[in-house]
Motif scaffolding. Structure first.
Motif, PDB file in Angstrom:
ATOM      1  N   ALA A  25       5.390  -2.632 -14.868  1.00 22.10           N
ATOM      2  CA  ALA A  25       6.851  -2.534 -14.872  1.00 22.10           C
ATOM      3  C   ALA A  25       7.505  -3.757 -14.245  1.00 22.10           C
ATOM      4  O   ALA A  25       8.605  -4.154 -14.637  1.00 22.10           O
ATOM      5  CB  ALA A  25       7.284  -1.267 -14.133  1.00 22.10           C
ATOM      6  N   LEU A  26       6.838  -4.364 -13.281  1.00 16.40           N
ATOM      7  CA  LEU A  26       7.394  -5.503 -12.543  1.00 16.40           C
ATOM      8  C   LEU A  26       7.078  -6.852 -13.179  1.00 16.40           C
ATOM      9  O   LEU A  26       7.472  -7.889 -12.646  1.00 16.40           O
ATOM     10  CB  LEU A  26       6.862  -5.481 -11.106  1.00 16.40           C
ATOM     11  N   ASP A  27       6.360  -6.857 -14.303  1.00 14.86           N
ATOM     12  CA  ASP A  27       5.955  -8.112 -14.957  1.00 14.86           C
ATOM     13  C   ASP A  27       5.054  -8.951 -14.061  1.00 14.86           C
ATOM     14  O   ASP A  27       5.220 -10.178 -13.952  1.00 14.86           O
ATOM     15  CB  ASP A  27       7.174  -8.927 -15.397  1.00 14.86           C
ATOM     16  N   ALA A  28       4.083  -8.317 -13.433  1.00 22.13           N
ATOM     17  CA  ALA A  28       3.111  -9.039 -12.625  1.00 22.13           C
ATOM     18  C   ALA A  28       2.299  -9.988 -13.504  1.00 22.13           C
ATOM     19  O   ALA A  28       2.133  -9.763 -14.709  1.00 22.13           O
ATOM     20  CB  ALA A  28       2.175  -8.059 -11.914  1.00 22.13           C
ATOM     21  N   VAL A  29       1.792 -11.044 -12.883  1.00 21.66           N
ATOM     22  CA  VAL A  29       1.027 -12.067 -13.596  1.00 21.66           C
ATOM     23  C   VAL A  29      -0.342 -12.207 -12.943  1.00 21.66           C
ATOM     24  O   VAL A  29      -0.454 -12.322 -11.719  1.00 21.66           O
ATOM     25  CB  VAL A  29       1.752 -13.425 -13.573  1.00 21.66           C
TER      26      VAL A  29
ATOM     27  N   ASP B 269      -4.757  -2.220   2.685  1.00 24.17           N
ATOM     28  CA  ASP B 269      -4.037  -3.340   3.299  1.00 24.17           C
ATOM     29  C   ASP B 269      -2.745  -3.649   2.551  1.00 24.17           C
ATOM     30  O   ASP B 269      -1.715  -3.951   3.166  1.00 24.17           O
ATOM     31  CB  ASP B 269      -4.930  -4.586   3.341  1.00 24.17           C
ATOM     32  N   LEU B 270      -2.785  -3.575   1.240  1.00 21.83           N
ATOM     33  CA  LEU B 270      -1.575  -3.870   0.474  1.00 21.83           C
ATOM     34  C   LEU B 270      -0.515  -2.813   0.713  1.00 21.83           C
ATOM     35  O   LEU B 270       0.678  -3.117   0.795  1.00 21.83           O
ATOM     36  CB  LEU B 270      -1.900  -3.976  -1.017  1.00 21.83           C
ATOM     37  N   ALA B 271      -0.931  -1.562   0.840  1.00 21.61           N
ATOM     38  CA  ALA B 271       0.032  -0.480   1.080  1.00 21.61           C
ATOM     39  C   ALA B 271       0.769  -0.652   2.402  1.00 21.61           C
ATOM     40  O   ALA B 271       1.905  -0.195   2.550  1.00 21.61           O
ATOM     41  CB  ALA B 271      -0.673   0.868   1.049  1.00 21.61           C
ATOM     42  N   GLU B 272       0.130  -1.306   3.369  1.00 19.82           N
ATOM     43  CA  GLU B 272       0.745  -1.507   4.680  1.00 19.82           C
ATOM     44  C   GLU B 272       1.369  -2.884   4.841  1.00 19.82           C
ATOM     45  O   GLU B 272       1.842  -3.227   5.922  1.00 19.82           O
ATOM     46  CB  GLU B 272      -0.297  -1.271   5.781  1.00 19.82           C
ATOM     47  N   ASP B 273       1.398  -3.665   3.802  1.00 21.39           N
ATOM     48  CA  ASP B 273       2.001  -4.993   3.858  1.00 21.39           C
ATOM     49  C   ASP B 273       3.511  -4.848   4.069  1.00 21.39           C
ATOM     50  O   ASP B 273       4.177  -4.099   3.346  1.00 21.39           O
ATOM     51  CB  ASP B 273       1.723  -5.745   2.560  1.00 21.39           C
ATOM     52  N   PRO B 274       4.096  -5.540   5.033  1.00 23.91           N
ATOM     53  CA  PRO B 274       5.534  -5.393   5.316  1.00 23.91           C
ATOM     54  C   PRO B 274       6.426  -5.719   4.121  1.00 23.91           C
ATOM     55  O   PRO B 274       7.472  -5.079   3.934  1.00 23.91           O
ATOM     56  CB  PRO B 274       5.768  -6.368   6.472  1.00 23.91           C
ATOM     57  N   VAL B 275       6.033  -6.700   3.316  1.00 21.43           N
ATOM     58  CA  VAL B 275       6.841  -7.060   2.152  1.00 21.43           C
ATOM     59  C   VAL B 275       6.804  -5.945   1.111  1.00 21.43           C
ATOM     60  O   VAL B 275       7.822  -5.619   0.483  1.00 21.43           O
ATOM     61  CB  VAL B 275       6.358  -8.390   1.541  1.00 21.43           C
ATOM     62  N   VAL B 276       5.656  -5.336   0.928  1.00 20.61           N
ATOM     63  CA  VAL B 276       5.540  -4.225  -0.014  1.00 20.61           C
ATOM     64  C   VAL B 276       6.390  -3.052   0.451  1.00 20.61           C
ATOM     65  O   VAL B 276       7.107  -2.436  -0.339  1.00 20.61           O
ATOM     66  CB  VAL B 276       4.062  -3.805  -0.171  1.00 20.61           C
ATOM     67  N   ILE B 277       6.325  -2.762   1.728  1.00 20.65           N
ATOM     68  CA  ILE B 277       7.107  -1.648   2.267  1.00 20.65           C
ATOM     69  C   ILE B 277       8.611  -1.886   2.075  1.00 20.65           C
ATOM     70  O   ILE B 277       9.350  -0.977   1.693  1.00 20.65           O
ATOM     71  CB  ILE B 277       6.786  -1.454   3.764  1.00 20.65           C
TER      72      ILE B 277
ATOM     73  N   PRO C 213       6.432 -10.038  -8.843  1.00 16.25           N
ATOM     74  CA  PRO C 213       7.845 -10.339  -8.554  1.00 16.25           C
ATOM     75  C   PRO C 213       8.453  -9.266  -7.653  1.00 16.25           C
ATOM     76  O   PRO C 213       8.228  -8.065  -7.853  1.00 16.25           O
ATOM     77  CB  PRO C 213       8.489 -10.327  -9.944  1.00 16.25           C
ATOM     78  N   LEU C 214       9.214  -9.703  -6.674  1.00 11.73           N
ATOM     79  CA  LEU C 214       9.867  -8.777  -5.758  1.00 11.73           C
ATOM     80  C   LEU C 214      11.170  -8.270  -6.366  1.00 11.73           C
ATOM     81  O   LEU C 214      11.874  -9.011  -7.065  1.00 11.73           O
ATOM     82  CB  LEU C 214      10.141  -9.468  -4.419  1.00 11.73           C
ATOM     83  N   LEU C 215      11.476  -7.028  -6.093  1.00 10.39           N
ATOM     84  CA  LEU C 215      12.720  -6.463  -6.608  1.00 10.39           C
ATOM     85  C   LEU C 215      13.924  -7.077  -5.901  1.00 10.39           C
ATOM     86  O   LEU C 215      13.896  -7.265  -4.682  1.00 10.39           O
ATOM     87  CB  LEU C 215      12.723  -4.947  -6.407  1.00 10.39           C
TER      88      LEU C 215
ATOM     89  N   VAL D 139       8.270 -13.899  -5.004  1.00 16.17           N
ATOM     90  CA  VAL D 139       7.023 -13.367  -5.542  1.00 16.17           C
ATOM     91  C   VAL D 139       6.071 -13.060  -4.389  1.00 16.17           C
ATOM     92  O   VAL D 139       5.991 -13.815  -3.421  1.00 16.17           O
ATOM     93  CB  VAL D 139       6.357 -14.383  -6.504  1.00 16.17           C
ATOM     94  N   LEU D 140       5.378 -11.943  -4.474  1.00 18.65           N
ATOM     95  CA  LEU D 140       4.321 -11.642  -3.523  1.00 18.65           C
ATOM     96  C   LEU D 140       2.997 -11.972  -4.186  1.00 18.65           C
ATOM     97  O   LEU D 140       2.632 -11.372  -5.203  1.00 18.65           O
ATOM     98  CB  LEU D 140       4.343 -10.168  -3.109  1.00 18.65           C
TER      99      LEU D 140
END
Length: 330
Positions: free
Chosen positions: A172-176, A77-85, A219-221, A66-67
């Protein structure tokens, strides 16, 4: 327009106490929504803004699969987060499509979740028929020119569109969503956070007055899942979606596994297309399957003159994004 009082919060409990104690108080973070509503459009209800911009609620942290995204993290900042990328391409694509670079540097994730509709009837205080502003007054958009309005979750009571790009992949990702109020903390799935207008278009979500969004768990894919966010708009530069779709799935031996699909630009809330997911699950990855899923996703739309075009456009958007993520040739 009433005078707006400005107060800077010193800590999270203090901010919550300030807002909870005053029915006319609201939080101020990046300001991209509140400034528009109060200072430009003059339709906001708050007369006291509690600035939370300096509270320690920014940044991200990976916790297992989970992120955790704190509410004051900016879109940029979120767009450039390594985990998001690496793990959430659909989220990054929605962030980059969602605003101008200047706004992405200011707008926060918590504020994005809570942004108000861009319905021009809601934002024009000269319009008296708006159930979202004045419950029971009617909906001018139903009878007037409408284009940037909803066809899913809509009714004669309200066709105001939820304009967020980011919320589409998050649904779509079931974020909480994690909330904190005077009575303690609680969590709410993003799919249950928003309310379809129904008889009370003025009630947009399950937040209680004074509750603060502190962070969102995304949740991460899993490895092997492909994802994308497709936005259809009138122009390539900063513009709201006519239709959009966020999709994630994996394909094993030509068969679709674990599909996720949500729609934007068409719903009164970020729209999770569960009926389409049911069509896609364990079905062959073909153009016929994708079209069947699109038909299921946009079933029984509520349209008015000016929004009928969205029915077919939304279906084509779904087919296109599913072809992209599955690798099926167009």
């Amino acid at each position: 327009m009433s005078t707006v009082e400005y107060v800077r919060a010193q800590d999270v409990p203090g901010a919550i106490a300030l807002v909870a104690a005053d029915v006319a108080a609201a939080y101020l973070a990046g300001g991209t929504t509140q400034v528009d509503l109060l200072l430009k459009d003059g339709v906001g209800e708050a007369t006291r803004l509690v600035d939370i911009g300096r509270l320690p609620l920014a940044g991200t942290e990976q916790v297992g699969d989970v992120l955790r995204v704190r509410a004051l993290t900016t879109m940029a900042d979120l767009a450039e987060d390594p985990v998001v990328i690496a793990r959430l391409p659909l989220v990054r694509e929605a962030l980059l499509a969602g605003a101008s670079p200047q706004l992405r540097n200011m707008a926060t994730i918590g504020g994005n979740l809570l942004q108000r509709t861009r319905c021009r009837y809601f934002r024009d205080r000269r319009v008296t028929a708006c159930n979202k502003r004045r419950p029971g007054s009617g909906c001018a958009a139903v009878h007037g020119p409408a284009r940037m309005h909803a066809i899913l979750g809509a009714s004669e009571n309200c066709i105001a569109l939820h304009a967020s790009d980011l919320c589409v992949p998050l649904v779509a990702l079931d974020a909480v969503v994690h909330l904190q109020g005077t009575g303690g903390s609680r969590t709410v799935p993003l799919t249950a956070f928003y309310r379809v207008p129904s008889q009370r278009p003025d009630v947009e979500n399950v937040l209680e007055h004074g509750e603060l969004v502190t962070h969102v768990d995304v949740p991460l894919l899993p490895s092997g899942m492909r994802s994308a966010y497709l936005k259809v708009r009138d122009r390539a530069s900063y513009e709201f979606a006519l239709t959009s779709a966020a999709a994630a799935l994996s394909v094993e031996d030509g068969t679709i596994r674990t599909p996720r699909l949500a729609l934007g630009g068409v719903g009164t809330i970020p729209w999770r297309a569960r009926e389409a997911e049911d069509v896609l699950r364990d079905a062959p990855a073909t153009a016929d399957t994708f079209r069947a899923a699109a038909e299921a996703a946009v079933r029984d739309p509520f349209t008015v003159p000016g929004t009928e075009f969205k029915v077919e456009l939304a279906k084509r958007t779904i087919v296109r994004v599913l072809k992209d993520v599955s690798g099926v040739p167009s």
